[in-house]
Design an enzyme around this catalytic site. Structure first.
Site, PDB file in Angstrom:
ATOM      1  N   SER A  56      25.986 -10.493  74.554  1.00 30.81           N
ATOM      2  CA  SER A  56      25.223  -9.525  75.350  1.00 30.81           C
ATOM      3  C   SER A  56      23.730  -9.508  75.035  1.00 30.81           C
ATOM      4  O   SER A  56      22.919  -9.347  75.956  1.00 30.81           O
ATOM      5  CB  SER A  56      25.824  -8.128  75.197  1.00 30.81           C
ATOM      6  OG  SER A  56      25.980  -7.758  73.844  1.00 30.81           O
TER       7      SER A  56
ATOM      8  N   ASP B 119      29.991  -1.385  72.775  1.00 27.65           N
ATOM      9  CA  ASP B 119      31.055  -2.400  72.825  1.00 27.65           C
ATOM     10  C   ASP B 119      31.649  -2.564  71.424  1.00 27.65           C
ATOM     11  O   ASP B 119      31.462  -3.583  70.768  1.00 27.65           O
ATOM     12  CB  ASP B 119      30.427  -3.708  73.320  1.00 27.65           C
ATOM     13  CG  ASP B 119      31.417  -4.843  73.407  1.00 27.65           C
ATOM     14  OD1 ASP B 119      32.631  -4.576  73.379  1.00 27.65           O
ATOM     15  OD2 ASP B 119      30.977  -6.007  73.478  1.00 27.65           O
TER      16      ASP B 119
ATOM     17  N   HIS C 128      26.724  -2.600  69.406  1.00 26.70           N
ATOM     18  CA  HIS C 128      27.607  -3.508  68.653  1.00 26.70           C
ATOM     19  C   HIS C 128      27.354  -4.916  69.178  1.00 26.70           C
ATOM     20  O   HIS C 128      28.167  -5.499  69.896  1.00 26.70           O
ATOM     21  CB  HIS C 128      29.078  -3.115  68.832  1.00 26.70           C
ATOM     22  CG  HIS C 128      29.409  -1.746  68.328  1.00 26.70           C
ATOM     23  ND1 HIS C 128      29.123  -0.600  69.030  1.00 26.70           N
ATOM     24  CD2 HIS C 128      30.024  -1.330  67.186  1.00 26.70           C
ATOM     25  CE1 HIS C 128      29.540   0.467  68.349  1.00 26.70           C
ATOM     26  NE2 HIS C 128      30.090   0.048  67.226  1.00 26.70           N
TER      27      HIS C 128
END
Length: 281
Positions: free
Chosen positions: A102, A166, A41
């Protein structure tokens, strides 16, 4: 809970999540064999902290903003350096404006032989993700549902690597979905490391997740939590939780130093927890 990340980019939960992510990647780099990261995600990859959403919430000022102003000295700051270096690379004038999601934390620590698959389904975030990763041959952006991606890309051809899960936590069912998805993926790729993020606004959902993982007998499960105050539902997000399955042996001692230091930098009311839900079997 609908965790719309543009509003929360760079907040204390991102600091917790991305600092731990960087420590895992530092460990993976220590061996010459290639590794793969699967970010299920991934979001938009980069966030302008002065755009309307983060400006309205201002959460980043109490998260990465505090770390940005802290002196870079001491062992804890050494452990934070790979994460903060990734942030600094997007802000070359030393004025904090852009925050990496990320995928960009990951690419900052990939070597030539390593690979990233970053998955995002929401159209605007997926387009931003593709643009952010477009010039990097080591990374691939895929417009796919993150839960579907777990089945499609696990296991990768590499024996080593990390799966980052996530999800947006649009409803409390995501806690149950996390445990089921993790168990299936871990059986398919037992040599991989898995890092799952979850929000803490009350204790019921996180504790159910912990009990479920114990019941499913997933081995080597380390839990890391960072809270800014006692959970109470009207307060919204008050804590950040991470489950790390098959963690590097260096991670627990790193977090024993890092978590109290992060808490001290973020809030005088901060608390932290680091424990094993399941030992090695």
């Amino acid at each position: 809970m609908n965790y719309q990340h543009a509003f929360h980019a760079g907040n204390f939960a991102d600091v917790h999540k991305h600092a731990v992510l960087a420590r895992i990647l530092v460990h993976l780099r220590r061996k010459p064999a290639a590794f793969r990261v699967i970010d299920t995600h991934a979001g938009a990859a980069r966030y302008d902290l002065f755009a309307p959403e983060p400006s309205r919430s201002g959460e980043w000022r109490e998260g990465v903003g505090r770390l940005w102003q802290a002196p870079r000295q001491g062992r804890a700051q050494d452990l934070l350096a790979p994460y903060l270096d990734a942030v600094a690379a997007l802000n070359p004038d030393a004025k904090l404006r852009i925050y990496p999601g990320s995928p960009l934390i990951v690419t900052s620590l990939l070597r030539r032989q390593d690979r990233l698959i970053a998955c995002e389904l929401e159209p605007r975030a997926a387009a931003a993700l593709a643009a952010a990763l477009g010039g990097d041959a080591r990374a691939k952006a895929v417009a796919i549902d993150g839960w579907t991606a777990l089945g499609a890309y696990v296991p990768p051809k590499e024996r080593r690597g990390l799966v980052l899960i996530d999800p947006p936590f649009e409803d409390t069912a995501d806690f149950m979905r996390l445990s089921a998805a993790l168990t299936t993926a871990q059986r398919k790729w037992p040599t991989g490391t898995y890092m799952l993020w979850y929000p803490i606004k009350e204790r019921a959902g996180p504790e159910r997740l912990a009990r479920r993982l114990r019941q499913l007998a997933v081995p080597k499960v380390l839990r890391s939590e960072l809270a800014l105050g006692p959970p109470r539902a009207p307060a919204g997000l008050i804590g950040s939780g991470l489950i790390v399955v098959n963690p590097p042996f260096t991670l627990e001692p790193d977090l024993q130093l890092l978590l109290p230091a992060l808490g001290a930098m973020l809030s005088p009311q901060a608390s932290w927890r680091l424990d094993w839900l399941a030992p090695d079997q």
